[in-house]
Design a protein around this motif. Structure first.
Motif, PDB file in Angstrom:
ATOM      1  N   ASP A  41      42.065  25.237  39.578  1.00  0.00           N
ATOM      2  CA  ASP A  41      41.445  25.828  38.398  1.00  0.00           C
ATOM      3  C   ASP A  41      40.431  26.907  38.787  1.00  0.00           C
ATOM      4  O   ASP A  41      40.381  27.976  38.174  1.00  0.00           O
ATOM      5  N   LEU A  42      39.628  26.619  39.798  1.00  0.00           N
ATOM      6  CA  LEU A  42      38.664  27.616  40.281  1.00  0.00           C
ATOM      7  C   LEU A  42      39.390  28.799  40.921  1.00  0.00           C
ATOM      8  O   LEU A  42      39.002  29.951  40.747  1.00  0.00           O
ATOM      9  N   ALA A  43      40.444  28.513  41.662  1.00  0.00           N
ATOM     10  CA  ALA A  43      41.232  29.567  42.286  1.00  0.00           C
ATOM     11  C   ALA A  43      41.849  30.471  41.224  1.00  0.00           C
ATOM     12  O   ALA A  43      41.884  31.698  41.383  1.00  0.00           O
ATOM     13  N   LEU A  44      42.318  29.882  40.155  1.00  0.00           N
ATOM     14  CA  LEU A  44      42.914  30.653  39.064  1.00  0.00           C
ATOM     15  C   LEU A  44      41.903  31.620  38.471  1.00  0.00           C
ATOM     16  O   LEU A  44      42.210  32.804  38.266  1.00  0.00           O
ATOM     17  N   GLU A  45      40.689  31.156  38.222  1.00  0.00           N
ATOM     18  CA  GLU A  45      39.657  32.026  37.652  1.00  0.00           C
ATOM     19  C   GLU A  45      39.308  33.167  38.601  1.00  0.00           C
ATOM     20  O   GLU A  45      39.148  34.315  38.181  1.00  0.00           O
ATOM     21  N   GLU A  46      39.188  32.865  39.881  1.00  0.00           N
ATOM     22  CA  GLU A  46      38.882  33.912  40.862  1.00  0.00           C
ATOM     23  C   GLU A  46      40.032  34.907  40.990  1.00  0.00           C
ATOM     24  O   GLU A  46      39.819  36.105  41.109  1.00  0.00           O
ATOM     25  N   ALA A  47      41.258  34.413  40.980  1.00  0.00           N
ATOM     26  CA  ALA A  47      42.422  35.307  41.075  1.00  0.00           C
ATOM     27  C   ALA A  47      42.486  36.229  39.861  1.00  0.00           C
ATOM     28  O   ALA A  47      42.826  37.412  39.982  1.00  0.00           O
ATOM     29  N   LYS A  48      42.156  35.704  38.693  1.00  0.00           N
ATOM     30  CA  LYS A  48      42.118  36.544  37.497  1.00  0.00           C
ATOM     31  C   LYS A  48      41.061  37.635  37.632  1.00  0.00           C
ATOM     32  O   LYS A  48      41.289  38.794  37.270  1.00  0.00           O
ATOM     33  N   LYS A  49      39.898  37.285  38.177  1.00  0.00           N
ATOM     34  CA  LYS A  49      38.839  38.273  38.398  1.00  0.00           C
ATOM     35  C   LYS A  49      39.302  39.321  39.400  1.00  0.00           C
ATOM     36  O   LYS A  49      39.021  40.510  39.251  1.00  0.00           O
ATOM     37  N   CYS A  50      40.007  38.878  40.433  1.00  0.00           N
ATOM     38  CA  CYS A  50      40.548  39.796  41.434  1.00  0.00           C
ATOM     39  C   CYS A  50      41.445  40.825  40.770  1.00  0.00           C
ATOM     40  O   CYS A  50      41.314  42.024  41.007  1.00  0.00           O
ATOM     41  N   VAL A  51      42.368  40.369  39.944  1.00  0.00           N
ATOM     42  CA  VAL A  51      43.312  41.269  39.275  1.00  0.00           C
ATOM     43  C   VAL A  51      42.582  42.184  38.299  1.00  0.00           C
ATOM     44  O   VAL A  51      42.911  43.361  38.175  1.00  0.00           O
ATOM     45  N   TYR A  62      50.260  29.946  38.745  1.00  0.00           N
ATOM     46  CA  TYR A  62      50.928  29.758  37.452  1.00  0.00           C
ATOM     47  C   TYR A  62      52.177  28.901  37.597  1.00  0.00           C
ATOM     48  O   TYR A  62      52.433  28.017  36.777  1.00  0.00           O
ATOM     49  N   ARG A  63      52.966  29.147  38.629  1.00  0.00           N
ATOM     50  CA  ARG A  63      54.169  28.341  38.839  1.00  0.00           C
ATOM     51  C   ARG A  63      53.814  26.878  39.062  1.00  0.00           C
ATOM     52  O   ARG A  63      54.449  25.981  38.514  1.00  0.00           O
ATOM     53  N   ARG A  64      52.814  26.656  39.870  1.00  0.00           N
ATOM     54  CA  ARG A  64      52.415  25.284  40.184  1.00  0.00           C
ATOM     55  C   ARG A  64      51.903  24.553  38.945  1.00  0.00           C
ATOM     56  O   ARG A  64      52.104  23.360  38.777  1.00  0.00           O
ATOM     57  N   LYS A  65      51.249  25.282  38.048  1.00  0.00           N
ATOM     58  CA  LYS A  65      50.703  24.693  36.831  1.00  0.00           C
ATOM     59  C   LYS A  65      51.716  24.659  35.687  1.00  0.00           C
ATOM     60  O   LYS A  65      51.415  24.180  34.609  1.00  0.00           O
ATOM     61  N   GLY A  66      52.923  25.184  35.929  1.00  0.00           N
ATOM     62  CA  GLY A  66      53.955  25.175  34.902  1.00  0.00           C
ATOM     63  C   GLY A  66      53.748  26.216  33.813  1.00  0.00           C
ATOM     64  O   GLY A  66      54.289  26.093  32.718  1.00  0.00           O
ATOM     65  N   MET A  67      53.000  27.250  34.122  1.00  0.00           N
ATOM     66  CA  MET A  67      52.709  28.321  33.161  1.00  0.00           C
ATOM     67  C   MET A  67      53.768  29.412  33.329  1.00  0.00           C
ATOM     68  O   MET A  67      53.540  30.441  33.956  1.00  0.00           O
ATOM     69  N   ARG A  68      54.936  29.161  32.770  1.00  0.00           N
ATOM     70  CA  ARG A  68      56.103  30.012  33.021  1.00  0.00           C
ATOM     71  C   ARG A  68      55.949  31.445  32.513  1.00  0.00           C
ATOM     72  O   ARG A  68      56.334  32.387  33.194  1.00  0.00           O
ATOM     73  N   LYS A  69      55.422  31.595  31.325  1.00  0.00           N
ATOM     74  CA  LYS A  69      55.279  32.931  30.748  1.00  0.00           C
ATOM     75  C   LYS A  69      54.360  33.798  31.615  1.00  0.00           C
ATOM     76  O   LYS A  69      54.690  34.944  31.947  1.00  0.00           O
ATOM     77  N   GLU A  70      53.228  33.234  31.998  1.00  0.00           N
ATOM     78  CA  GLU A  70      52.271  33.961  32.824  1.00  0.00           C
ATOM     79  C   GLU A  70      52.857  34.270  34.201  1.00  0.00           C
ATOM     80  O   GLU A  70      52.669  35.358  34.741  1.00  0.00           O
ATOM     81  N   ALA A  71      53.580  33.304  34.752  1.00  0.00           N
ATOM     82  CA  ALA A  71      54.224  33.515  36.057  1.00  0.00           C
ATOM     83  C   ALA A  71      55.256  34.634  35.962  1.00  0.00           C
ATOM     84  O   ALA A  71      55.337  35.491  36.853  1.00  0.00           O
TER      85      ALA A  71
END
Length: 104
Positions: free
Chosen positions: A48-58, A75-84
């Motif tokens: 979850d923390l990695a996701l937030e940092e990766a979003k900030k990176c992008v 996103y793939r690992r979390k099952g977030m298909r649309k975002e992936a």
């Protein structure tokens, strides 16, 4: 950041995270540092923390493929298909631009 990368390579993720945090104090708007912090967090199992940092990176470095690749993995690992799928599409287009000589 270089020291954080070295520690990461050696598998010393907690120490690498400390170094990335120190680097962020010097340059909080660096997409590259945000990418490495996100990557370290991901390897520490803090998705979850990695996701937030990766979003900030992008957000800070939208043309940097590393951040988007990491987002894709999370996103793939979390099952977030649309975002992936959105990140995968961006990466395909970016790869095509590089192949055609129009990257970066």
């Amino acid at each position: 950041l270089g020291y954080a990368q070295l520690l990461f390579t050696k598998g010393e993720y907690a120490r690498a995270l400390d170094q990335a945090e120190t680097a962020l104090k010097q340059d909080p708007d660096s997409g590259k540092i945000r990418y490495w912090k996100a990557r370290i967090l991901y390897y520490l199992g803090k998705e979850d923390l990695a996701l937030e940092e990766a979003k900030k990176c992008v957000e800070l470095s939208p043309d940097m493929p590393g951040g988007r690749n990491l987002l894709l993995r999370i996103y793939r690992r979390k099952g977030m298909r649309k975002e992936a799928a959105e990140q995968a599409e961006w990466l395909r287009k970016h790869e095509h631009k590089i192949a055609m000589g129009r990257g970066r």
